[in-house]
Design a protein around this motif. Structure first.
Motif, PDB file in Angstrom:
ATOM      1  N   ASP A 264       0.837  -1.204   0.000  1.00 34.99           N
ATOM      2  CA  ASP A 264       0.000   0.000   0.000  1.00 34.99           C
ATOM      3  C   ASP A 264       0.872   1.253   0.000  1.00 34.99           C
ATOM      4  N   HIS A 265       1.911   1.249   0.810  1.00 35.10           N
ATOM      5  CA  HIS A 265       2.784   2.424   0.931  1.00 35.10           C
ATOM      6  C   HIS A 265       3.431   2.776  -0.409  1.00 35.10           C
ATOM      7  N   ILE A 266       3.974   1.785  -1.107  1.00 34.55           N
ATOM      8  CA  ILE A 266       4.664   2.053  -2.373  1.00 34.55           C
ATOM      9  C   ILE A 266       3.673   2.403  -3.472  1.00 34.55           C
ATOM     10  N   ARG A 267       2.539   1.723  -3.546  1.00 37.41           N
ATOM     11  CA  ARG A 267       1.552   2.041  -4.588  1.00 37.41           C
ATOM     12  C   ARG A 267       1.032   3.462  -4.446  1.00 37.41           C
ATOM     13  N   GLN A 268       0.952   3.967  -3.222  1.00 36.79           N
ATOM     14  CA  GLN A 268       0.469   5.322  -3.000  1.00 36.79           C
ATOM     15  C   GLN A 268       1.546   6.378  -3.242  1.00 36.79           C
ATOM     16  N   ARG A 269       2.823   5.994  -3.129  1.00 34.64           N
ATOM     17  CA  ARG A 269       3.904   6.979  -3.181  1.00 34.64           C
ATOM     18  C   ARG A 269       4.859   6.781  -4.351  1.00 34.64           C
ATOM     19  N   GLY A 270       4.754   5.658  -5.057  1.00 36.65           N
ATOM     20  CA  GLY A 270       5.612   5.418  -6.205  1.00 36.65           C
ATOM     21  C   GLY A 270       6.872   4.649  -5.857  1.00 36.65           C
ATOM     22  N   ILE A 271       7.458   4.013  -6.876  1.00 33.74           N
ATOM     23  CA  ILE A 271       8.679   3.239  -6.721  1.00 33.74           C
ATOM     24  C   ILE A 271       9.867   4.201  -6.742  1.00 33.74           C
ATOM     25  N   PRO A 272      10.686   4.239  -5.686  1.00 35.90           N
ATOM     26  CA  PRO A 272      11.788   5.199  -5.652  1.00 35.90           C
ATOM     27  C   PRO A 272      13.008   4.715  -6.439  1.00 35.90           C
ATOM     28  N   GLY A 273      13.716   5.670  -7.014  1.00 37.28           N
ATOM     29  CA  GLY A 273      14.949   5.386  -7.738  1.00 37.28           C
ATOM     30  C   GLY A 273      15.650   6.682  -8.063  1.00 37.28           C
ATOM     31  N   TRP A 274      16.755   6.572  -8.805  1.00 34.51           N
ATOM     32  CA  TRP A 274      17.405   7.799  -9.245  1.00 34.51           C
ATOM     33  C   TRP A 274      17.645   7.763 -10.745  1.00 34.51           C
ATOM     34  N   VAL A 275      17.834   8.945 -11.292  1.00 30.96           N
ATOM     35  CA  VAL A 275      18.028   9.096 -12.731  1.00 30.96           C
ATOM     36  C   VAL A 275      19.486   8.782 -13.065  1.00 30.96           C
ATOM     37  N   ASP A 276      19.667   7.838 -13.989  1.00 31.25           N
ATOM     38  CA  ASP A 276      21.009   7.494 -14.456  1.00 31.25           C
ATOM     39  C   ASP A 276      21.402   8.290 -15.691  1.00 31.25           C
ATOM     40  N   ALA A 277      20.437   8.514 -16.575  1.00 33.49           N
ATOM     41  CA  ALA A 277      20.755   9.205 -17.832  1.00 33.49           C
ATOM     42  C   ALA A 277      19.497   9.846 -18.390  1.00 33.49           C
ATOM     43  N   VAL A 278      19.712  10.914 -19.165  1.00 32.36           N
ATOM     44  CA  VAL A 278      18.618  11.621 -19.838  1.00 32.36           C
ATOM     45  C   VAL A 278      19.042  11.887 -21.279  1.00 32.36           C
ATOM     46  N   ASP A 279      18.162  11.576 -22.212  1.00 32.50           N
ATOM     47  CA  ASP A 279      18.399  11.880 -23.624  1.00 32.50           C
ATOM     48  C   ASP A 279      17.381  12.938 -24.025  1.00 32.50           C
ATOM     49  N   ASP A 280      17.834  14.191 -24.140  1.00 34.27           N
ATOM     50  CA  ASP A 280      16.920  15.285 -24.446  1.00 34.27           C
ATOM     51  C   ASP A 280      16.279  15.117 -25.810  1.00 34.27           C
ATOM     52  N   GLU A 281      17.058  14.637 -26.780  1.00 30.91           N
ATOM     53  CA  GLU A 281      16.526  14.519 -28.144  1.00 30.91           C
ATOM     54  C   GLU A 281      15.456  13.455 -28.229  1.00 30.91           C
ATOM     55  N   ALA A 282      15.688  12.312 -27.591  1.00 32.18           N
ATOM     56  CA  ALA A 282      14.712  11.221 -27.624  1.00 32.18           C
ATOM     57  C   ALA A 282      13.653  11.374 -26.535  1.00 32.18           C
ATOM     58  N   SER A 283      13.866  12.331 -25.631  1.00 30.91           N
ATOM     59  CA  SER A 283      12.954  12.577 -24.513  1.00 30.91           C
ATOM     60  C   SER A 283      12.804  11.327 -23.639  1.00 30.91           C
ATOM     61  N   THR A 284      13.944  10.698 -23.303  1.00 35.11           N
ATOM     62  CA  THR A 284      13.921   9.499 -22.471  1.00 35.11           C
ATOM     63  C   THR A 284      14.675   9.730 -21.168  1.00 35.11           C
ATOM     64  N   VAL A 285      14.233   9.029 -20.131  1.00 35.41           N
ATOM     65  CA  VAL A 285      14.858   9.085 -18.812  1.00 35.41           C
ATOM     66  C   VAL A 285      15.134   7.656 -18.369  1.00 35.41           C
ATOM     67  N   THR A 286      16.375   7.375 -17.992  1.00 32.17           N
ATOM     68  CA  THR A 286      16.752   6.051 -17.502  1.00 32.17           C
ATOM     69  C   THR A 286      16.817   6.106 -15.978  1.00 32.17           C
ATOM     70  N   VAL A 287      16.071   5.201 -15.335  1.00 32.52           N
ATOM     71  CA  VAL A 287      15.929   5.209 -13.869  1.00 32.52           C
ATOM     72  C   VAL A 287      16.301   3.841 -13.310  1.00 32.52           C
ATOM     73  N   THR A 288      17.141   3.826 -12.276  1.00 32.15           N
ATOM     74  CA  THR A 288      17.455   2.602 -11.545  1.00 32.15           C
ATOM     75  C   THR A 288      16.715   2.633 -10.222  1.00 32.15           C
ATOM     76  N   PHE A 289      15.999   1.542  -9.927  1.00 31.41           N
ATOM     77  CA  PHE A 289      15.188   1.481  -8.715  1.00 31.41           C
ATOM     78  C   PHE A 289      16.016   1.052  -7.509  1.00 31.41           C
ATOM     79  N   PHE A 290      15.638   1.590  -6.370  1.00 30.79           N
ATOM     80  CA  PHE A 290      16.357   1.326  -5.129  1.00 30.79           C
ATOM     81  C   PHE A 290      15.976  -0.009  -4.509  1.00 30.79           C
ATOM     82  N   ASP A 291      16.831  -0.434  -3.589  1.00 33.21           N
ATOM     83  CA  ASP A 291      16.564  -1.600  -2.758  1.00 33.21           C
ATOM     84  C   ASP A 291      15.467  -1.253  -1.752  1.00 33.21           C
ATOM     85  N   GLY A 292      14.991  -2.274  -1.034  1.00 42.18           N
ATOM     86  CA  GLY A 292      14.024  -2.014   0.017  1.00 42.18           C
ATOM     87  C   GLY A 292      12.592  -2.052  -0.443  1.00 42.18           C
ATOM     88  N   ILE A 293      12.323  -2.640  -1.613  1.00 44.75           N
ATOM     89  CA  ILE A 293      10.950  -2.823  -2.067  1.00 44.75           C
ATOM     90  C   ILE A 293      10.725  -4.308  -2.339  1.00 44.75           C
TER      91      ILE A 293
END
Length: 404
Positions: A264-293
């Motif tokens: 319930d906690h994660i579904r209400q607040r989202g899966i946490p992670g950090w941004v590894d890379a961003v491609d402005d031209e392709a408009s993509t964001v690469t995200v790695t998810f954290f431990d603890g889920i």
């Protein structure tokens, strides 16, 4: 399913990663001071933004939870007594701040700080204070501070239940004296006694779990194999029994209850992670998810929701017959700003396997967004919401909007 294949790859990679993880741990032992290598000429590892720390590099600190700010993921720990402390620095509090990828376990399952009752004895693993954190340590008793005050960044927390369960340890009850309110128990490791029996205090308020309900103090009998959460540990002997689970059924019920609360906690607040890379031209964001889920939550990455994402995604998915979701900007405490409006998203283009190291669950996605927000920068924290999760606005105290 693509996610199932990803999980298969993750498990297949465990053996290969074990070698590299061992190498990392060995490297950490050489370059940094650790609990195993007490060479004081070496520095403790200092976390680096955008990097997960090496295995075995954190310092273990045990103590009791005496204060918590769950929204900011901060806590005060009354540090356990040990033989290295003088009487003047015993029982002093320590301020800990969870690292963004720091994980918490309670009753053997992932948890949030608000899940843990005040007074629970905890095992924590910590790193030195961030040099940018200029807050003074907690001062008590004639300007004295805890000997552990230099450690403020916490990567992992476990209650006694989780700590012993993860190590295949269980307590065997040797004797119960209801006159003196004491319980004598031996810690078993893989079924064998680890050390001499210890004597714990029982309380009138000790919570006893048995089967699918509650027991009483009279339900505790010699020969039972139990798990316990303690309180007042080391103040007057090994500690007082806060909660006790008398059988496998009660322990599994506790795990299942905590697992559901975590979902319930994660579904209400989202899966946490950090941004590894961003491609402005392709408009993509690469995200790695954290431990603890709970890894089963990531099954939703494969969900197909044919309805358009709609507001506030500004363009949304290019193909509604493929997996998609939205990304909210968050702070290092994992608190989002105003996720109702502060989310963009689109299709999940890739789901990748990455090394399972401390702080990382081993899963990474590449998301195509209709619009890139300012917070989508490498090293910054985000939360991902699969399209199949119903979005619910959080209470205002869990949003940073308006606090600036």
């Amino acid at each position: 399913m693509r996610f199932v294949r990803t999980i298969e790859l993750l498990f297949a990679a465990v053996v290969a990663l074990a070698v590299s993880t061992a190498a990392l741990a060995g490297d950490a032992a050489i370059r940094f001071r650790t609990d195993e290598n007490q060479d004081k000429s070496l520095p403790w590892y200092q976390p680096v933004k955008g990097e997960f720390p090496p295995e075995g590099s954190a310092h273990c600190i045990k103590g009791e939870l005496i204060w918590v700010d769950h929204a900011e993921r901060e806590l005060h720990l009354r540090v356990d007594r040990d033989d290295s402390q003088g009487a003047g620095v015993q029982d002093l509090p320590l301020l800990l701040t969870m690292l963004p990828y720091g994980s918490i376990e309670y009753n053997g399952q992932p948890a949030a700080l608000q899940d843990i009752p005040l007074g629970t004895h905890l095992h924590t693993w910590c790193y030195p204070t961030d040099p940018d954190d200029k807050r003074p340590p907690i001062v008590r008793r004639h300007q004295r501070i805890s000997p552990e005050a230099n450690f403020r960044q916490c990567i992992r927390i476990e209650d006694d239940f989780s700590f012993h369960t993860r190590r295949n340890q269980v307590w065997r009850v040797e004797d119960v004296d209801h006159q003196t309110m004491q319980l004598t128990a031996t810690l078993l490791v893989d079924g064998q006694p680890e050390d001499n029996a210890k004597r714990f205090d029982l309380l009138e308020s000790t919570v006893v779990y048995q089967g699918h309900g509650f027991g009483t103090l009279a339900s505790i009998q010699p020969g039972q194999q139990v798990q316990m959460n303690l309180t007042w540990a080391t103040l007057y002997g090994p500690g007082r029994v806060f909660h006790i689970w008398l059988d496998p059924e009660s322990r599994e019920l506790a795990r299942d209850r905590q697992r559901r609360r975590h979902h319930d906690h994660i579904r209400q607040r989202g899966i946490p992670g950090w941004v590894d890379a961003v491609d402005d031209e392709a408009s993509t964001v690469t995200v790695t998810f954290f431990d603890g889920i709970d890894i089963s939550l990531l099954e939703s990455l494969d969900d197909i929701v044919p309805e358009p994402l709609g507001w506030p995604t500004s363009g949304g998915a290019k193909d509604d017959e493929k997996p998609k979701g939205t990304l909210a900007v968050a702070r290092s405490t994992l608190m989002t700003y105003e996720p109702l409006n502060d989310r963009k998203g689109g299709n999940i283009l890739k789901t990748n396997q990455v090394p399972m190291v401390p702080g990382c669950c081993g899963v990474q996605i590449q998301l195509q967004c209709g619009l890139l927000l300012e917070g989508y920068r490498p090293g910054e924290i985000v939360r991902f919401f699969p399209a199949s999760w119903e979005f619910v606005a959080l209470p205002s105290e869990e949003q940073f909007f308006g606090r600036e």
